[in-house]
Design an enzyme around this catalytic site. Structure first.
Site, PDB file in Angstrom:
ATOM      1  N   HIS A 182       0.802  -1.230   0.000  1.00  0.00           N
ATOM      2  CA  HIS A 182       0.000   0.000   0.000  1.00  0.00           C
ATOM      3  C   HIS A 182       0.844   1.295   0.000  1.00  0.00           C
ATOM      4  CE1 HIS A 182      -3.390  -2.631   0.896  1.00  0.00           C
ATOM      5  NE2 HIS A 182      -2.739  -3.098   1.937  1.00  0.00           N
TER       6      HIS A 182
HETATM    7  C1  BDR Z   1      -3.522   0.779   5.013  1.00  0.00           C
HETATM    8  O1  BDR Z   1      -3.821   0.295   6.313  1.00  0.00           O
HETATM    9  C2  BDR Z   1      -2.650   0.011   7.021  1.00  0.00           C
HETATM   10  O2  BDR Z   1      -2.766  -1.200   7.678  1.00  0.00           O
HETATM   11  C3  BDR Z   1      -1.525   0.051   6.015  1.00  0.00           C
HETATM   12  O3  BDR Z   1      -0.344   0.526   6.631  1.00  0.00           O
HETATM   13  C4  BDR Z   1      -2.025   0.982   4.951  1.00  0.00           C
HETATM   14  O4  BDR Z   1      -1.716   2.321   5.247  1.00  0.00           O
HETATM   15  C5  BDR Z   1      -4.069  -0.194   3.986  1.00  0.00           C
HETATM   16  O5  BDR Z   1      -5.440  -0.316   4.132  1.00  0.00           O
END
Ligand code: BDR
Ligand code: CA
Length: 313
Positions: A242
């Protein structure tokens, strides 16, 4: 000229990789500071993780601040089930020698933005938007100083990852996300639609480990840990990656495709709270407030990430 950025983050293995990518790119980013927020785990743990990552990068000049320890109006929801108890399980990183700055993260954001000219500082947001929204509420004069907010959050075609309708960062503090979406600041949203294309497959992770430096080994260990949850959930060859997409978009926007559209945040409904209601097909007349990315080039993204990580100790 290097783009001035402040990283707002809840590290998190993928946040950590994003921070490393930024700190490995000094010709592209002048990182003014890092502000931790509660999200993946508690604020105290996220702040400690941010310090560990800064130490790992060798960039000890970077100051780390702690912001808000809970969302604006709601009880904090965390994600130890994905990131482990520390939020950064996987590598065996030493306890940080670097210390947190004493100033509150909100006041740091306000002071720093007010000290800069209009539209000169970009906020790279990798967690719930609590700090940014609180700073905007406390001192609205910061709003015109922000050049852009590039945030990982939301999802439309891919829907949610923490509920069927909502992505984690937006779900944790939908009220904050709503403040940010309505602020008038240019926003680029990097949603799950993009990050789910960036699969951390075995060969891609092996190339990072093969760099032979400390950062490459740590990233390999981090992502090998965090991906186990998603591999089972999605039954795919690699897990989504992500937050580094935020930095990659700023480094190489051509790797991504999107549209300028209206995005609103659901803050009321129990069933769909935190949903990013994206008018991708232009079926309303609501004002366009977001550059919403829909897809990206995974090979190009991993090539960029690997090349930059190679520069670190
Ligand atoms: C987002 O949620 C967090 O767990 C990750 O770091 C990312 O920013 C993905 O949904
Ligand atoms: Ca994050």
């Amino acid at each position: 000229m290097a783009r001035k950025i402040i990283i707002d983050t809840d590290p998190g293995q993928d946040d950590a990789v994003a921070i490393l990518l930024a700190l490995a790119s000094p010709e592209d980013f002048e990182v003014l500071g890092i502000v931790a927020v509660a999200g993946n785990v508690t604020l105290a743990q996220n702040a400690r993780n941010a310090l560990k990552v800064v130490e790992l990068s060798g960039r000890k000049d970077i100051a780390v601040y702690a912001g808000c320890e809970r969302p604006m109006r709601r009880t904090l929801v965390t994600a130890e089930h994905v990131h482990g108890e520390t939020g950064l399980d996987g590598p065996d990183l030493p306890l940080p020698k670097l210390k947190l700055e004493e100033q509150h993260g909100i006041d740091y954001l306000i002071e720093t933005l007010l000290a800069h000219e209009e539209k000169t500082v970009t906020l790279a947001c990798l967690g719930p938007l609590t700090n940014v929204a609180m700073a905007m509420v406390k001192e609205p004069r910061i709003i015109p100083r922000i050049q852009e907010i590039v945030l990982m959050g939301g999802g439309y075609f891919e829907m949610g990852n923490i509920t069927p309708a909502a992505e984690f960062n937006i779900y944790v503090d939908p009220d904050a996300a709503d403040v940010v979406m309505r602020s008038g600041v240019p926003i680029t949203m990097v949603p799950l639609d993009v990050t789910h294309m960036m699969q951390s497959t075995k060969p891609r992770l092996e190339r990072i480990r093969g760099l032979g430096n400390k950062a490459g080994a740590a990233v390999y260990d981090m992502l090998s840990f965090s991906e186990r949850f998603d591999l089972k959930k999605y039954e795919s060859e690699g897990a989504p990656l992500h937050d580094p997409c935020v930095m990659a978009y700023m480094l190489k926007p051509d790797l991504f495709q999107g549209r300028h559209i209206n995005v609103e945040i659901e803050t009321g409904s129990e069933l769909t709270v935190g949903m990013t209601v994206a008018d991708y097909w232009g079926v309303t007349n609501r004002p366009k407030n977001v550059n919403f990315l829909r897809s990206g080039n995974a090979d190009g993204f991993y090539a960029l990430l690997t090349e930059r990580l190679a520069r670190l100790p």
